[in-house]
Scaffold this motif. Structure first.
Motif, PDB file in Angstrom:
ATOM      1  N   ARG A  75       0.744  -1.123  -0.073  1.00 20.11           N
ATOM      2  CA  ARG A  75       0.019  -0.024   0.143  1.00 20.11           C
ATOM      3  C   ARG A  75       0.820   0.988   0.138  1.00 20.11           C
ATOM      4  N   GLU A  76       2.125   1.179   0.249  1.00 20.43           N
ATOM      5  CA  GLU A  76       3.160   2.274   0.512  1.00 20.43           C
ATOM      6  C   GLU A  76       3.401   2.789  -0.927  1.00 20.43           C
ATOM      7  N   ILE A  77       3.271   1.874  -2.118  1.00 17.76           N
ATOM      8  CA  ILE A  77       3.846   2.465  -3.246  1.00 17.76           C
ATOM      9  C   ILE A  77       2.763   2.568  -4.460  1.00 17.76           C
ATOM     10  N   GLY A  78       2.764   3.409  -5.172  1.00 16.88           N
ATOM     11  CA  GLY A  78       1.928   3.803  -6.236  1.00 16.88           C
ATOM     12  C   GLY A  78       1.910   2.707  -7.325  1.00 16.88           C
ATOM     13  N   PHE A  79       0.684   2.078  -7.888  1.00 18.28           N
ATOM     14  CA  PHE A  79       0.692   1.109  -8.713  1.00 18.28           C
ATOM     15  C   PHE A  79       1.408   1.380 -10.159  1.00 18.28           C
ATOM     16  N   GLU A  80       1.292   2.642 -10.449  1.00 12.87           N
ATOM     17  CA  GLU A  80       1.785   3.288 -11.780  1.00 12.87           C
ATOM     18  C   GLU A  80       3.653   2.750 -11.654  1.00 12.87           C
ATOM     19  N   GLN A  81       3.913   2.937 -10.577  1.00  7.95           N
ATOM     20  CA  GLN A  81       5.679   2.802 -10.255  1.00  7.95           C
ATOM     21  C   GLN A  81       5.830   1.378 -10.451  1.00  7.95           C
ATOM     22  N   ILE A  82       4.747   0.366 -10.109  1.00  2.00           N
ATOM     23  CA  ILE A  82       4.971  -1.109 -10.528  1.00  2.00           C
ATOM     24  C   ILE A  82       5.017  -1.161 -11.872  1.00  2.00           C
ATOM     25  N   ILE A  83       3.886  -0.867 -12.815  1.00  2.00           N
ATOM     26  CA  ILE A  83       3.756  -0.839 -14.136  1.00  2.00           C
ATOM     27  C   ILE A  83       5.172  -0.569 -14.838  1.00  2.00           C
ATOM     28  N   ASN A  88      10.646  -5.536 -19.845  1.00  2.00           N
ATOM     29  CA  ASN A  88       9.641  -5.586 -20.844  1.00  2.00           C
ATOM     30  C   ASN A  88       8.830  -6.883 -20.599  1.00  2.00           C
ATOM     31  N   TRP A  89       8.230  -7.022 -19.372  1.00  2.00           N
ATOM     32  CA  TRP A  89       7.222  -8.002 -19.171  1.00  2.00           C
ATOM     33  C   TRP A  89       5.976  -7.614 -19.258  1.00  2.00           C
ATOM     34  N   THR A  90       5.704  -7.421 -20.830  1.00  2.00           N
ATOM     35  CA  THR A  90       4.472  -6.843 -21.335  1.00  2.00           C
ATOM     36  C   THR A  90       3.278  -7.863 -21.040  1.00  2.00           C
ATOM     37  N   ALA A  91       3.505  -9.310 -20.783  1.00  2.00           N
ATOM     38  CA  ALA A  91       2.433 -10.034 -20.742  1.00  2.00           C
ATOM     39  C   ALA A  91       1.607  -9.588 -19.319  1.00  2.00           C
ATOM     40  N   TYR A  92       2.407  -8.890 -18.612  1.00  2.00           N
ATOM     41  CA  TYR A  92       1.906  -8.465 -17.331  1.00  2.00           C
ATOM     42  C   TYR A  92       1.131  -6.979 -17.752  1.00  2.00           C
ATOM     43  N   THR A  93       1.769  -6.024 -18.108  1.00  2.00           N
ATOM     44  CA  THR A  93       1.574  -4.503 -18.234  1.00  2.00           C
ATOM     45  C   THR A  93       0.585  -4.311 -19.374  1.00  2.00           C
ATOM     46  N   ASN A 122      -2.119  -5.739 -19.354  1.00  2.00           N
ATOM     47  CA  ASN A 122      -3.230  -6.142 -18.602  1.00  2.00           C
ATOM     48  C   ASN A 122      -3.195  -5.503 -17.224  1.00  2.00           C
ATOM     49  N   PRO A 123      -3.045  -4.365 -16.808  1.00  2.00           N
ATOM     50  CA  PRO A 123      -2.762  -4.006 -15.659  1.00  2.00           C
ATOM     51  C   PRO A 123      -3.782  -4.316 -14.475  1.00  2.00           C
ATOM     52  N   VAL A 124      -5.251  -4.477 -14.915  1.00  2.00           N
ATOM     53  CA  VAL A 124      -6.168  -5.019 -13.879  1.00  2.00           C
ATOM     54  C   VAL A 124      -5.558  -6.448 -13.227  1.00  2.00           C
ATOM     55  N   LYS A 125      -5.263  -7.271 -14.366  1.00  2.00           N
ATOM     56  CA  LYS A 125      -4.826  -8.558 -14.006  1.00  2.00           C
ATOM     57  C   LYS A 125      -3.566  -8.680 -13.058  1.00  2.00           C
ATOM     58  N   LEU A 126      -2.850  -7.658 -13.679  1.00  2.00           N
ATOM     59  CA  LEU A 126      -1.494  -7.616 -13.023  1.00  2.00           C
ATOM     60  C   LEU A 126      -1.762  -7.295 -11.353  1.00  2.00           C
ATOM     61  N   LYS A 127      -2.633  -6.159 -11.090  1.00  2.00           N
ATOM     62  CA  LYS A 127      -3.044  -5.919  -9.935  1.00  2.00           C
ATOM     63  C   LYS A 127      -3.500  -6.800  -8.986  1.00  2.00           C
ATOM     64  N   GLU A 128      -4.630  -7.636  -9.801  1.00  2.00           N
ATOM     65  CA  GLU A 128      -5.228  -8.730  -8.986  1.00  2.00           C
ATOM     66  C   GLU A 128      -4.006  -9.860  -8.539  1.00  2.00           C
ATOM     67  N   ALA A 129      -3.188 -10.221  -9.581  1.00  2.00           N
ATOM     68  CA  ALA A 129      -2.029 -11.100  -9.286  1.00  2.00           C
ATOM     69  C   ALA A 129      -1.321 -10.682  -7.954  1.00  2.00           C
ATOM     70  N   LEU A 130      -0.871  -9.412  -7.854  1.00  2.00           N
ATOM     71  CA  LEU A 130      -0.279  -9.050  -6.903  1.00  2.00           C
ATOM     72  C   LEU A 130      -0.923  -8.965  -5.577  1.00  2.00           C
TER      73      LEU A 130
END
Ligand SMILES: CC(C)(COP(=O)(O)OP(=O)(O)OC[C@H]1O[C@@H](n2cnc3c(N)ncnc32)[C@H](O)[C@@H]1OP(=O)(O)O)[C@@H](O)C(=O)NCCC(=O)NCCS
Length: 146
Positions: free
Chosen positions: A9-17, A24-29, A31-39
Protein backbone atom coordinates in the motif's frame (compact mmCIF):
# COMPACT_ATOMS: atom_id res chain seq x y z
CA UNK A 1 20.09 4.08 0.61
CA UNK A 2 18.38 0.84 -0.37
CA UNK A 3 15.25 -0.10 1.55
CA UNK A 4 13.57 -3.53 1.43
CA UNK A 5 9.86 -3.29 2.26
CA UNK A 6 6.76 -5.43 2.10
CA UNK A 7 3.80 -3.06 2.46
CA UNK A 8 2.34 -2.84 -1.04
CA UNK A 9 0.00 0.00 0.00
CA UNK A 10 3.02 2.31 0.36
CA UNK A 11 3.78 2.33 -3.37
CA UNK A 12 1.82 3.63 -6.33
CA UNK A 13 0.65 1.06 -8.86
CA UNK A 14 2.05 3.18 -11.72
CA UNK A 15 5.55 2.62 -10.27
CA UNK A 16 4.95 -1.12 -10.41
CA UNK A 17 3.84 -0.93 -14.04
CA UNK A 18 6.96 1.13 -14.85
CA UNK A 19 9.15 -1.52 -13.19
CA UNK A 20 7.50 -4.43 -15.05
CA UNK A 21 7.82 -2.45 -18.31
CA UNK A 22 11.51 -1.81 -17.64
CA UNK A 23 12.19 -5.57 -18.00
CA UNK A 24 9.73 -5.85 -20.92
CA UNK A 25 7.26 -8.04 -19.09
CA UNK A 26 4.49 -6.84 -21.35
CA UNK A 27 2.38 -9.95 -20.79
CA UNK A 28 1.70 -8.37 -17.41
CA UNK A 29 1.63 -4.68 -18.27
CA UNK A 30 -0.75 -5.12 -21.21
CA UNK A 31 -3.36 -6.06 -18.65
CA UNK A 32 -2.79 -3.87 -15.56
CA UNK A 33 -6.06 -4.98 -13.94
CA UNK A 34 -4.90 -8.60 -13.97
CA UNK A 35 -1.44 -7.60 -12.73
CA UNK A 36 -2.99 -5.80 -9.79
CA UNK A 37 -5.16 -8.84 -9.05
CA UNK A 38 -2.09 -11.10 -9.22
CA UNK A 39 -0.18 -8.87 -6.80
CA UNK A 40 -3.06 -8.58 -4.36
CA UNK A 41 -3.64 -12.36 -4.43
CA UNK A 42 0.03 -13.16 -3.83
CA UNK A 43 0.99 -14.61 -0.47
CA UNK A 44 3.89 -12.20 -0.07
CA UNK A 45 5.25 -9.22 -2.02
CA UNK A 46 8.56 -7.59 -1.20
CA UNK A 47 10.14 -4.66 -3.00
CA UNK A 48 13.24 -2.51 -3.07
CA UNK A 49 13.30 1.29 -2.95
CA UNK A 50 16.39 3.29 -3.84
CA UNK A 51 16.16 7.04 -3.30
CA UNK A 52 12.34 6.88 -3.39
CA UNK A 53 12.37 4.91 -6.68
CA UNK A 54 10.93 1.40 -6.96
CA UNK A 55 13.88 -0.60 -8.31
CA UNK A 56 12.89 -4.22 -7.67
CA UNK A 57 10.08 -6.51 -6.62
CA UNK A 58 9.51 -10.18 -5.83
CA UNK A 59 6.31 -12.02 -5.11
CA UNK A 60 5.61 -15.44 -3.66
CA UNK A 61 2.76 -17.93 -3.59
CA UNK A 62 2.78 -20.25 -0.58
CA UNK A 63 0.67 -22.34 1.80
CA UNK A 64 3.17 -21.50 4.55
CA UNK A 65 3.88 -25.20 5.21
CA UNK A 66 4.82 -27.34 2.24
CA UNK A 67 5.41 -25.09 -0.75
CA UNK A 68 6.86 -21.67 -1.46
CA UNK A 69 6.66 -20.76 -5.12
CA UNK A 70 8.55 -17.68 -6.31
CA UNK A 71 6.42 -16.28 -9.12
CA UNK A 72 8.12 -12.99 -10.10
CA UNK A 73 11.43 -11.40 -9.32
CA UNK A 74 12.53 -8.35 -11.27
CA UNK A 75 15.05 -5.57 -10.85
CA UNK A 76 15.15 -2.43 -12.98
CA UNK A 77 17.97 -2.89 -15.57
CA UNK A 78 19.75 0.28 -14.34
CA UNK A 79 20.19 -1.48 -10.97
CA UNK A 80 21.19 -5.00 -12.03
CA UNK A 81 24.22 -6.71 -10.49
CA UNK A 82 24.09 -4.61 -7.34
CA UNK A 83 22.81 -7.37 -5.07
CA UNK A 84 19.18 -6.16 -5.10
CA UNK A 85 17.72 -9.35 -6.59
CA UNK A 86 19.65 -11.36 -4.00
CA UNK A 87 18.28 -9.25 -1.15
CA UNK A 88 14.70 -9.64 -2.44
CA UNK A 89 14.93 -13.40 -2.81
CA UNK A 90 16.71 -13.82 0.53
CA UNK A 91 13.86 -11.87 2.10
CA UNK A 92 11.26 -14.21 0.52
CA UNK A 93 13.21 -17.29 1.61
CA UNK A 94 13.52 -15.95 5.16
CA UNK A 95 9.79 -15.23 5.23
CA UNK A 96 9.07 -18.86 4.22
CA UNK A 97 12.01 -20.48 5.99
CA UNK A 98 9.86 -23.19 7.62
CA UNK A 99 8.44 -24.30 4.28
CA UNK A 100 9.72 -27.60 2.92
CA UNK A 101 10.00 -26.97 -0.83
CA UNK A 102 10.95 -23.79 -2.69
CA UNK A 103 10.17 -23.74 -6.43
CA UNK A 104 10.73 -21.44 -9.40
CA UNK A 105 10.03 -21.85 -13.10
CA UNK A 106 12.42 -19.83 -15.24
CA UNK A 107 13.71 -19.34 -18.77
CA UNK A 108 16.73 -21.45 -19.66
CA UNK A 109 19.21 -18.56 -19.60
CA UNK A 110 22.67 -18.63 -18.10
CA UNK A 111 22.24 -15.49 -15.97
CA UNK A 112 19.04 -16.82 -14.41
CA UNK A 113 20.58 -20.23 -13.75
CA UNK A 114 23.53 -18.48 -12.04
CA UNK A 115 21.20 -16.25 -10.05
CA UNK A 116 19.09 -19.11 -8.62
CA UNK A 117 22.06 -21.40 -8.05
CA UNK A 118 23.83 -18.61 -6.17
CA UNK A 119 20.81 -18.51 -3.87
CA UNK A 120 20.85 -22.24 -3.13
CA UNK A 121 18.36 -23.54 -5.71
CA UNK A 122 19.17 -26.71 -7.71
CA UNK A 123 18.07 -27.17 -11.30
CA UNK A 124 16.05 -30.43 -11.50
CA UNK A 125 18.25 -31.25 -14.51
CA UNK A 126 21.06 -31.69 -11.96
CA UNK A 127 19.33 -33.61 -9.17
CA UNK A 128 21.05 -36.90 -10.03
CA UNK A 129 21.45 -38.17 -6.44
CA UNK A 130 17.78 -37.55 -5.70
CA UNK A 131 16.22 -37.83 -9.18
CA UNK A 132 13.44 -35.29 -9.65
CA UNK A 133 11.45 -33.89 -12.54
CA UNK A 134 9.57 -30.61 -12.68
CA UNK A 135 6.45 -30.66 -14.88
CA UNK A 136 4.66 -27.70 -16.34
CA UNK A 137 1.28 -27.13 -17.99
CA UNK A 138 0.38 -23.73 -19.40
CA UNK A 139 -2.85 -22.11 -20.50
CA UNK A 140 -2.87 -21.59 -24.29
CA UNK A 141 0.00 -24.07 -24.84
CA UNK A 142 -0.28 -27.73 -25.81
CA UNK A 143 2.32 -30.37 -24.93
CA UNK A 144 3.47 -30.28 -28.57
CA UNK A 145 4.20 -26.52 -28.24
CA UNK A 146 7.01 -27.29 -25.82
C1 LIG B 1 17.38 -12.00 -12.43
C2 LIG B 1 17.48 -10.64 -11.74
C3 LIG B 1 16.29 -10.46 -10.82
C4 LIG B 1 18.78 -10.60 -10.90
O1 LIG B 1 18.77 -9.39 -10.15
P1 LIG B 1 20.10 -8.62 -9.77
O2 LIG B 1 19.78 -7.62 -8.73
O3 LIG B 1 20.75 -8.11 -11.01
O4 LIG B 1 20.98 -9.80 -9.17
P2 LIG B 1 22.09 -9.70 -8.02
O5 LIG B 1 22.95 -8.52 -8.27
O6 LIG B 1 21.44 -9.78 -6.69
O7 LIG B 1 22.94 -11.02 -8.32
C5 LIG B 1 22.98 -12.13 -7.42
C6 LIG B 1 23.78 -13.23 -8.08
O8 LIG B 1 23.08 -13.71 -9.25
C7 LIG B 1 24.02 -14.02 -10.29
N1 LIG B 1 23.76 -13.12 -11.42
C8 LIG B 1 22.91 -12.05 -11.45
N2 LIG B 1 22.92 -11.49 -12.69
C9 LIG B 1 23.78 -12.21 -13.43
C10 LIG B 1 24.23 -12.13 -14.79
N3 LIG B 1 23.78 -11.19 -15.64
N4 LIG B 1 25.11 -13.06 -15.22
C11 LIG B 1 25.58 -14.02 -14.39
N5 LIG B 1 25.20 -14.15 -13.09
C12 LIG B 1 24.32 -13.26 -12.63
C13 LIG B 1 25.39 -13.83 -9.70
O9 LIG B 1 25.79 -15.06 -9.13
C14 LIG B 1 25.13 -12.81 -8.61
O10 LIG B 1 26.06 -12.88 -7.58
P3 LIG B 1 27.43 -11.99 -7.67
O11 LIG B 1 27.02 -10.57 -7.95
O12 LIG B 1 28.03 -12.19 -6.32
O13 LIG B 1 28.21 -12.58 -8.80
C15 LIG B 1 17.59 -9.50 -12.79
O14 LIG B 1 18.58 -9.84 -13.73
C16 LIG B 1 16.28 -9.21 -13.54
O15 LIG B 1 15.42 -8.48 -13.03
N6 LIG B 1 16.15 -9.74 -14.76
C17 LIG B 1 14.95 -9.45 -15.58
C18 LIG B 1 13.74 -10.14 -15.04
C19 LIG B 1 13.96 -11.63 -14.92
O16 LIG B 1 14.38 -12.29 -15.86
N7 LIG B 1 13.63 -12.17 -13.71
C20 LIG B 1 13.75 -13.58 -13.43
C21 LIG B 1 12.56 -14.27 -13.91
S1 LIG B 1 12.56 -15.98 -13.52
Amino acid sequence: MLEIKNNLREIGFEQIIELYNSVNWTAYTENPVKLKEALLNSSYVVYAIQDKKLVGLARSISDGVSIHYLQDILVHPDFHKQGIGRKLLENCLENFKEVRTHMILTDDEEKQIKFYESLGYTNTKNTSKIPLNAFVKMKDLNPSDF
